[in-house]
Write a protein that holds these residues in place. Structure first.
Motif, mmCIF file in Angstrom:
data_model
loop_
_atom_site.group_PDB
_atom_site.id
_atom_site.type_symbol
_atom_site.label_atom_id
_atom_site.label_comp_id
_atom_site.label_asym_id
_atom_site.label_seq_id
_atom_site.Cartn_x
_atom_site.Cartn_y
_atom_site.Cartn_z
ATOM 1 N N ILE A 147 -4.189 57.098 33.464
ATOM 2 C CA ILE A 147 -3.931 56.694 34.847
ATOM 3 C C ILE A 147 -4.348 57.820 35.782
ATOM 4 N N ASP A 148 -5.186 57.510 36.762
ATOM 5 C CA ASP A 148 -5.712 58.528 37.676
ATOM 6 C C ASP A 148 -4.905 58.654 38.958
ATOM 7 N N ILE A 149 -4.242 57.578 39.367
ATOM 8 C CA ILE A 149 -3.612 57.555 40.688
ATOM 9 C C ILE A 149 -2.117 57.827 40.556
ATOM 10 N N TRP A 150 -1.681 58.896 41.197
ATOM 11 C CA TRP A 150 -0.278 59.297 41.154
ATOM 12 C C TRP A 150 0.197 59.538 42.578
ATOM 13 N N HIS A 151 1.241 58.822 42.963
ATOM 14 C CA HIS A 151 1.808 58.962 44.305
ATOM 15 C C HIS A 151 3.213 59.530 44.182
ATOM 16 N N THR A 152 3.527 60.518 44.993
ATOM 17 C CA THR A 152 4.851 61.132 44.945
ATOM 18 C C THR A 152 5.514 61.064 46.317
ATOM 19 N N THR A 153 6.822 60.848 46.300
ATOM 20 C CA THR A 153 7.615 60.925 47.520
ATOM 21 C C THR A 153 8.814 61.824 47.245
ATOM 22 N N ILE A 154 9.353 62.397 48.281
ATOM 23 C CA ILE A 154 10.504 63.285 48.149
ATOM 24 C C ILE A 154 11.771 62.502 48.455
ATOM 25 N N CYS A 155 12.739 62.572 47.567
ATOM 26 C CA CYS A 155 14.009 61.888 47.769
ATOM 27 C C CYS A 155 14.771 62.540 48.930
ATOM 28 N N THR A 156 15.090 61.737 49.923
ATOM 29 C CA THR A 156 15.885 62.235 51.054
ATOM 30 C C THR A 156 17.210 61.498 51.180
ATOM 31 N N ASN A 157 17.338 60.373 50.464
ATOM 32 C CA ASN A 157 18.558 59.569 50.541
ATOM 33 C C ASN A 157 18.798 58.868 49.195
ATOM 34 N N PRO A 158 19.942 59.128 48.552
ATOM 35 C CA PRO A 158 21.056 59.980 48.975
ATOM 36 C C PRO A 158 20.664 61.462 49.004
ATOM 37 N N GLU A 159 21.147 62.162 49.996
ATOM 38 C CA GLU A 159 20.766 63.554 50.207
ATOM 39 C C GLU A 159 21.161 64.433 49.029
ATOM 40 N N GLU A 160 22.182 64.057 48.292
ATOM 41 C CA GLU A 160 22.663 64.886 47.176
ATOM 42 C C GLU A 160 21.622 65.037 46.071
ATOM 43 N N TYR A 161 20.616 64.156 46.048
ATOM 44 C CA TYR A 161 19.580 64.239 45.019
ATOM 45 C C TYR A 161 18.315 64.942 45.515
ATOM 46 N N HIS A 162 18.327 65.432 46.743
ATOM 47 C CA HIS A 162 17.172 66.162 47.263
ATOM 48 C C HIS A 162 16.893 67.368 46.376
ATOM 49 N N TYR A 163 15.620 67.730 46.235
ATOM 50 C CA TYR A 163 15.260 68.814 45.319
ATOM 51 C C TYR A 163 15.867 70.157 45.709
ATOM 52 N N ARG A 164 16.328 70.293 46.961
ATOM 53 C CA ARG A 164 16.932 71.564 47.354
ATOM 54 C C ARG A 164 18.227 71.836 46.579
ATOM 55 N N HIS A 165 18.789 70.770 45.971
ATOM 56 C CA HIS A 165 20.010 70.926 45.193
ATOM 57 C C HIS A 165 19.735 71.250 43.721
ATOM 58 N N TYR A 166 18.472 71.399 43.376
ATOM 59 C CA TYR A 166 18.096 71.826 42.021
ATOM 60 C C TYR A 166 18.636 73.238 41.792
ATOM 61 N N ASP A 167 19.340 73.436 40.681
ATOM 62 C CA ASP A 167 19.989 74.729 40.460
ATOM 63 C C ASP A 167 19.417 75.488 39.265
ATOM 64 N N GLY A 168 18.222 75.102 38.806
ATOM 65 C CA GLY A 168 17.591 75.794 37.692
ATOM 66 C C GLY A 168 16.565 76.808 38.167
ATOM 67 N N THR A 169 15.728 77.229 37.246
ATOM 68 C CA THR A 169 14.612 78.124 37.561
ATOM 69 C C THR A 169 13.325 77.367 37.305
ATOM 70 N N ILE A 170 12.567 77.110 38.351
ATOM 71 C CA ILE A 170 11.372 76.279 38.216
ATOM 72 C C ILE A 170 10.318 77.014 37.393
ATOM 73 N N ASN A 171 9.738 76.282 36.425
ATOM 74 C CA ASN A 171 8.758 76.888 35.521
ATOM 75 C C ASN A 171 7.743 75.823 35.142
ATOM 76 N N TRP A 172 6.862 75.526 36.054
ATOM 77 C CA TRP A 172 5.875 74.488 35.819
ATOM 78 C C TRP A 172 4.684 75.060 35.065
ATOM 79 N N SER A 173 4.370 74.442 33.936
ATOM 80 C CA SER A 173 3.318 74.927 33.057
ATOM 81 C C SER A 173 1.947 74.463 33.538
#
Length: 322
Positions: free
Chosen positions: A268-294
């Motif tokens: 699959i070539d086409i990938w669309h992403t959106t940022i969760c803003t509602n419910p706000e509790e799931y927004h990525y700013r609440h991620y509490d890990g250490t980001i490590n994208w390979s």
């Protein structure tokens, strides 16, 4: 050629968009809106006003969500969709609007209870919350589709469960019309499969927020194995196009490299992403890990081919690394 040019509309200060001139969006309870991004219900009188405002480069309150995205320096839906339609159909007559596109999501009938969803969009959530009488789907007996339609987009709820969609598809004579189905890919039904078989241009927008345990946690009641099995069935029986839509949230940040690899493995070539803003509790700013994208993410084919996904994920990565 249209006298309104793509290079001009994309840089306008305000909110010119192709959709009010070619598109009909029907939401739950048969509410008409400019598009799925807008929160405001409109009628035909307001639609005419919106067209006039856009032609004169004036702000449109119904388009506030796209403007917010542009102010954040990310691509908005109005920019992406306007570019797509005006490149594909340069002769659109904005002075004589014609329905070419439909977005039908009047039913919330669904088999999942995704953590970022709600009772309005999922009958399973409505049942779980005891709000079935508040959010009760009433499917129309018939749906009028223009013979000039170029694209019909079906969402829900889960389209494979909505029988009026298959009846509507069976009534369309132009089998070359593009049919786009937004599906969670967890369930297939005979009535929808049969209705889709005659069409020559079918695309499935797969709502995939992660792989394995990640998606099963985010999309409550789903099975990752069943999703993969159903995708194989769709590919074998309908030979469709696929794209993936992902809602980036705190619970799938760690899974992004695996998701990109899965999308690439699916071809699959086409990938669309959106940022969760509602419910706000799931927004990525609440991620509490250490980001490590390979490198599986940064070198992924679907990642590199999507300007929108690159823009979104770079913002997520930069914000989380601060």
């Amino acid at each position: 050629m249209s006298d309104i040019q793509l290079k001009d509309v994309l840089v306008r200060e305000h909110s010119f968009c192709v959709l009010p001139f070619i598109h009909k969006h029907i939401d739950l309870n048969n509410e008409q809106k400019v598009c799925c991004i807008s929160n405001d219900q409109i009628d035909e009188r307001r639609l005419a006003e919106i067209r006039t405002l856009m032609m004169n480069n004036q702000p449109v309150q119904e388009c506030a969500n796209c403007l917010k995205q542009e102010q954040l320096k990310t691509f908005s839906e109005r920019q992406l969709i306007t570019r797509e339609w005006m490149r594909k159909y340069p002769d659109i007559d904005f002075h004589n609007p014609q329905e070419l596109s439909y977005d039908l999501r009047y039913s919330n009938l669904c088999n999942l209870r995704c953590q970022t969803c709600n009772a309005k969009s999922s009958s399973e959530w409505a049942r779980y919350l005891g709000e079935e009488d508040v959010y009760k789907t009433v499917e129309p007996k018939s749906i009028s589709i223009s013979p000039h339609a170029k694209r019909i987009y079906l969402a829900g709820g889960e389209p494979f469960m909505i029988k009026s969609f298959s009846r509507m598809l069976e009534s369309i004579e132009n089998k070359d019309c593009e049919i786009v189905i937004n599906t969670n890919a967890t369930i297939l039904t005979d009535h929808m499969m049969s209705a889709l078989e005659p069409f020559t241009d079918v695309c499935f927008v797969l709502s995939i927020d992660g792989t394995g345990e990640t998606i099963e946690r985010i999309r409550t009641l789903c099975s990752w194995d069943m999703i993969n099995t159903n995708i194989d069935v769709l590919r074998d029986k309908l030979n469709p196009n696929f794209m993936v839509n992902t809602v980036v949230q705190k619970d799938n940040v760690d899974n992004m490299p695996e998701l990109v690899k899965w999308i690439d493995d699916q071809g699959i070539d086409i990938w669309h992403t959106t940022i969760c803003t509602n419910p706000e509790e799931y927004h990525y700013r609440h991620y509490d890990g250490t980001i490590n994208w390979s490198d599986d993410l940064w070198n992924g084919n679907c990642f590199k081919k999507s300007i929108q996904a690159k823009n979104t994920l770079k913002k997520v990565y930069d914000d989380l690394c601060v």
